[in-house]
Design a protein around this motif. Structure first.
Motif, short mmCIF file in Angstrom:
data_model
loop_
_atom_site.label_atom_id
_atom_site.label_comp_id
_atom_site.label_asym_id
_atom_site.label_seq_id
_atom_site.Cartn_x
_atom_site.Cartn_y
_atom_site.Cartn_z
N VAL A 9 17.83 26.48 89.62
CA VAL A 9 17.74 28.04 90.10
C VAL A 9 17.34 28.79 88.90
N ASP B 167 19.37 32.10 88.10
CA ASP B 167 20.67 32.00 87.66
C ASP B 167 21.06 31.54 86.26
N GLU B 168 19.75 31.19 85.65
CA GLU B 168 19.75 30.51 84.42
C GLU B 168 19.05 31.54 83.31
N SER B 169 19.69 32.01 82.24
CA SER B 169 19.10 33.04 81.43
C SER B 169 18.03 32.58 80.27
#
Length: 82
Positions: free
Chosen positions: A63, A66-68
């Motif tokens: 996703v 959700d992952e910077s």
């Protein structure tokens, strides 16, 4: 095993304190990018396989929101994603 864009867990943490990495380049050498600080590391395949603990999230199930530091892989013959 692992593919381009997978999130993997290494046996030892990065200096920033996280051990989640994104596989950015596959070949004879494997480039992984830290999901904590964004630092990229190039490892020989043998060393990568020795230090790999497990594959956390396959690329198809990541996703992005959700992952910077996650980069979506772009299609094209000469794309450099790191």
């Amino acid at each position: 095993m692992y593919t381009l864009g997978d999130l993997v867990q290494m046996k030892k943490q990065h200096a920033c304190g996280t051990n989640r990495f994104e596989v950015v380049r596959l070949g004879m050498d494997i480039r992984i990018k830290c999901m904590g600080c964004g630092h990229a590391v190039l490892l020989p395949r043998r060393e990568f396989e020795k230090k790999l603990k497990k594959n956390l999230v396959p690329a198809a199930q990541v996703v992005v929101a959700d992952e910077s530091h996650y980069q979506e892989m772009q299609q094209g013959p000469n794309q450099t994603n790191f």
